[in-house]
Design a protein around this motif. Structure first.
Motif, PDB file in Angstrom:
ATOM      1  N   VAL A 276       0.893  -1.057   0.081  1.00 30.55           N
ATOM      2  CA  VAL A 276       0.046   0.166  -0.007  1.00 30.55           C
ATOM      3  C   VAL A 276       0.956   1.247   0.169  1.00 30.55           C
ATOM      4  O   VAL A 276       1.599   1.503   0.882  1.00 30.55           O
ATOM      5  CB  VAL A 276      -1.009   0.032   1.310  1.00 30.55           C
ATOM      6  N   ARG A 277       0.711   1.969  -1.031  1.00 30.17           N
ATOM      7  CA  ARG A 277       1.299   3.340  -0.922  1.00 30.17           C
ATOM      8  C   ARG A 277       0.201   4.502  -0.676  1.00 30.17           C
ATOM      9  O   ARG A 277      -0.686   4.689  -1.379  1.00 30.17           O
ATOM     10  CB  ARG A 277       2.007   3.696  -2.276  1.00 30.17           C
ATOM     11  N   ARG A 278       0.667   5.241   0.289  1.00 30.58           N
ATOM     12  CA  ARG A 278      -0.375   6.285   0.861  1.00 30.58           C
ATOM     13  C   ARG A 278       0.276   7.802   0.856  1.00 30.58           C
ATOM     14  O   ARG A 278       1.478   8.081   1.338  1.00 30.58           O
ATOM     15  CB  ARG A 278      -0.910   6.296   2.237  1.00 30.58           C
ATOM     16  N   GLU A 279      -0.047   8.527  -0.083  1.00 30.19           N
ATOM     17  CA  GLU A 279       0.262   9.982  -0.104  1.00 30.19           C
ATOM     18  C   GLU A 279      -0.880  10.951   0.513  1.00 30.19           C
ATOM     19  O   GLU A 279      -1.924  10.806  -0.221  1.00 30.19           O
ATOM     20  CB  GLU A 279       0.554  10.244  -1.665  1.00 30.19           C
ATOM     21  N   MET A 280      -0.680  11.548   1.519  1.00 25.55           N
ATOM     22  CA  MET A 280      -1.549  12.236   2.310  1.00 25.55           C
ATOM     23  C   MET A 280      -0.856  13.633   2.605  1.00 25.55           C
ATOM     24  O   MET A 280       0.118  13.929   2.544  1.00 25.55           O
ATOM     25  CB  MET A 280      -2.057  11.662   3.649  1.00 25.55           C
ATOM     26  N   ARG A 281      -2.045  14.518   2.509  1.00 21.77           N
ATOM     27  CA  ARG A 281      -1.945  16.009   2.728  1.00 21.77           C
ATOM     28  C   ARG A 281      -2.586  16.558   3.897  1.00 21.77           C
ATOM     29  O   ARG A 281      -3.961  16.379   4.177  1.00 21.77           O
ATOM     30  CB  ARG A 281      -2.153  16.882   1.586  1.00 21.77           C
ATOM     31  N   GLN A 302      -2.630   3.528  -3.389  1.00 24.49           N
ATOM     32  CA  GLN A 302      -2.559   2.531  -4.539  1.00 24.49           C
ATOM     33  C   GLN A 302      -2.253   1.268  -3.816  1.00 24.49           C
ATOM     34  O   GLN A 302      -1.330   1.350  -2.792  1.00 24.49           O
ATOM     35  CB  GLN A 302      -1.255   2.791  -5.182  1.00 24.49           C
ATOM     36  N   ALA A 303      -2.890   0.285  -3.959  1.00 22.65           N
ATOM     37  CA  ALA A 303      -3.024  -0.843  -2.981  1.00 22.65           C
ATOM     38  C   ALA A 303      -3.049  -2.157  -3.911  1.00 22.65           C
ATOM     39  O   ALA A 303      -3.892  -2.142  -4.961  1.00 22.65           O
ATOM     40  CB  ALA A 303      -3.973  -0.741  -2.267  1.00 22.65           C
ATOM     41  N   GLY A 304      -2.139  -3.066  -3.795  1.00 22.65           N
ATOM     42  CA  GLY A 304      -2.405  -4.429  -4.490  1.00 22.65           C
ATOM     43  C   GLY A 304      -1.422  -5.421  -4.187  1.00 22.65           C
ATOM     44  O   GLY A 304      -0.696  -5.253  -3.110  1.00 22.65           O
ATOM     45  N   PRO A 305      -1.678  -6.663  -4.378  1.00 25.45           N
ATOM     46  CA  PRO A 305      -2.369  -7.095  -5.575  1.00 25.45           C
ATOM     47  C   PRO A 305      -3.987  -7.235  -5.519  1.00 25.45           C
ATOM     48  O   PRO A 305      -4.406  -7.843  -4.222  1.00 25.45           O
ATOM     49  CB  PRO A 305      -1.989  -8.296  -5.833  1.00 25.45           C
ATOM     50  N   GLN A 306      -4.715  -6.488  -6.299  1.00 24.58           N
ATOM     51  CA  GLN A 306      -6.347  -6.473  -5.946  1.00 24.58           C
ATOM     52  C   GLN A 306      -6.643  -6.669  -7.568  1.00 24.58           C
ATOM     53  O   GLN A 306      -6.055  -6.296  -8.640  1.00 24.58           O
ATOM     54  CB  GLN A 306      -6.804  -5.363  -5.522  1.00 24.58           C
ATOM     55  N   SER A 307      -7.891  -7.025  -7.769  1.00 24.85           N
ATOM     56  CA  SER A 307      -8.603  -6.931  -8.973  1.00 24.85           C
ATOM     57  C   SER A 307      -9.103  -5.670  -9.334  1.00 24.85           C
ATOM     58  O   SER A 307      -9.356  -4.735  -8.375  1.00 24.85           O
ATOM     59  CB  SER A 307      -9.915  -7.808  -9.102  1.00 24.85           C
ATOM     60  N   CYS A 308      -8.954  -4.944 -10.492  1.00 25.96           N
ATOM     61  CA  CYS A 308      -9.492  -3.780 -10.728  1.00 25.96           C
ATOM     62  C   CYS A 308     -11.011  -3.412 -10.430  1.00 25.96           C
ATOM     63  O   CYS A 308     -11.385  -2.489 -10.170  1.00 25.96           O
ATOM     64  CB  CYS A 308      -9.117  -3.382 -12.098  1.00 25.96           C
ATOM     65  N   SER A 309     -11.591  -4.536 -10.550  1.00 23.24           N
ATOM     66  CA  SER A 309     -13.161  -4.331 -10.256  1.00 23.24           C
ATOM     67  C   SER A 309     -13.513  -4.510  -8.904  1.00 23.24           C
ATOM     68  O   SER A 309     -14.795  -4.722  -8.516  1.00 23.24           O
ATOM     69  CB  SER A 309     -13.900  -5.315 -11.205  1.00 23.24           C
ATOM     70  N   ALA A 310     -12.549  -4.745  -7.994  1.00 23.82           N
ATOM     71  CA  ALA A 310     -12.929  -4.918  -6.367  1.00 23.82           C
ATOM     72  C   ALA A 310     -13.475  -3.683  -5.991  1.00 23.82           C
ATOM     73  O   ALA A 310     -12.886  -2.521  -6.191  1.00 23.82           O
ATOM     74  CB  ALA A 310     -11.469  -5.267  -6.001  1.00 23.82           C
TER      75      ALA A 310
END
Length: 371
Positions: A276-281, A302-310
């Motif tokens: 999981v990549r988290r960019e927060m302000r 951004q998080a994976g592995p996941q299905s695009c339809s999840a």
């Protein structure tokens, strides 16, 4: 026989007798009566100085009293005028009331290119770019703090420390990851964002403002169990946004080892890596700095592995070991890359093996801006 108080010739016939005459013991001779002459002043005499009912004060005392009264009136008028003047022209600026804006969020699933590899916790970390990452909260380090034009060094440190506490609570807390608690995250939020946060937790939906995954990292406890060991690395940057607010931007990558919640046929080790990549302000006004709270302005995940339809609005939906995505993203996206995230709606999980990116987290005193 006559009483002792009666005259020699006896009591008078028409006078009271016995105890009824209480004045009969008093005897006034003619000389006494003549001497008891009544004197009454005339009207002119009663107006004389000796008969005045009220004495006139000396002229000097009257003049002094008038001066004191006049001075008192002037002082009261000056004090009232000064109070009115300071009320309109005081040197201190009135505090500006500003309500926190709703969090804007984007959650991008990253689909694997093939079957999700399995392995033990040690093997998964060793073969990934997360191998040199620190464990747990040690991977969220604070940069060197310096005062800004309008905030002291201690205030800058308070903003960075609060942002770090939020990242630890929302990315590393076992109860939050397992979906058992939200209070560690909620307690750090500005009160104006409480309603949005509660709606995101109780009734999440994909509208860019009410996805639970935009606030925190959470897995469905009926599907997966996170391993206690988590690796993390990233940066914290800060800067001013006006004279009354600080901004902190965080960019961190977290690597989790996940296992199926229900045992079944698995590959060797039965665990898989999830990134999981988290960019927060974050924004901090002076009350936020004093009360150890923050306003989350933007969240890009951004998080994976996941299905695009999840459906990731309520929780992340990892693909575990041995699974593959039924759909893929348009382009490869590396969550371990330190460049600006590029995936829009879905990406393909493209993980580099072990590049020479084992340097520590970068730190800067100026918060970058993202369009």
């Amino acid at each position: 026989m006559a009483d002792r108080g009666d005259p020699p010739e006896g009591p008078s016939e028409n006078s009271a007798s016995g105890s009824e005459d209480e004045y009969r013991s008093l005897v006034f001779d003619e000389s006494f009566v003549r001497a008891a002459r009544l004197q009454e002043f005339s009207a002119q005499e009663r107006m004389g100085e000796h008969a005045r009912a009220v004495r006139s004060l000396p002229g000097r005392a009257v003049r002094n009293g008038s001066r004191v009264a006049l001075a008192l009136v002037v002082l009261i008028a000056l004090a009232f005028g000064a109070a009115v003047f300071m009320g309109f022209r005081h040197p201190y600026q009135n505090p500006v009331t500003r309500r926190a804006e709703p969090l804007r969020m984007t959650v991008v699933p990253l689909a694997p290119r093939g079957v999700v590899p399995a392995g033990t916790t040690a093997a998964l970390f060793a073969s990934s770019p997360a191998a040199p990452f620190p464990k747990g909260a040690a991977g969220i380090s604070l940069p060197v703090t310096r005062r800004t034009a309008n905030f002291s060094d201690s205030q800058v440190y308070a903003a960075l420390a609060t942002a770090r506490d939020y990242l630890v609570a929302s990315s590393l807390d076992p109860d939050v990851l397992g979906g058992n608690a939200v209070r560690p995250v909620e307690s750090l939020l500005d009160p104006d964002q409480m309603n949005q946060f509660e709606q995101s937790m109780s009734a999440p939906h994909d509208d860019g403002q009410h996805a639970a995954s935009g606030w925190l990292v959470r897995f469905d406890p009926d599907e997966v169990t996170p391993d206690p060991e988590i690796r993390a690395r990233g940066t914290l940057r800060y800067g001013e946004v006006g004279a009354d607010a600080l901004e902190v931007v965080s960019d961190h990558t977290f690597a989790y080892v996940l296992r199926p919640a229900v045992s079944g046929p698995q590959q060797a080790g039965g665990a898989s890596l999830f990134t999981v990549r988290r960019e927060m302000r974050f924004r901090f006004d002076r009350d936020d700095l004093r009360l150890h709270r923050l306003e989350v302005q933007t969240s890009y995940v951004q998080a994976g592995p996941q299905s695009c339809s999840a459906d990731t609005t309520g929780a992340l939906r990892p693909l575990l070991a041995g699974k593959r995505a039924v759909d893929g993203g348009p382009a490869g996206t590396d969550p371990y890359a330190t460049s600006r995230p590029a995936a829009a709606l879905c990406g393909t999980l493209a993980v580099s093996s072990l590049p020479s990116r084992a340097q520590g987290p970068r730190a800067s005193g100026t918060a970058p801006s993202r369009p």
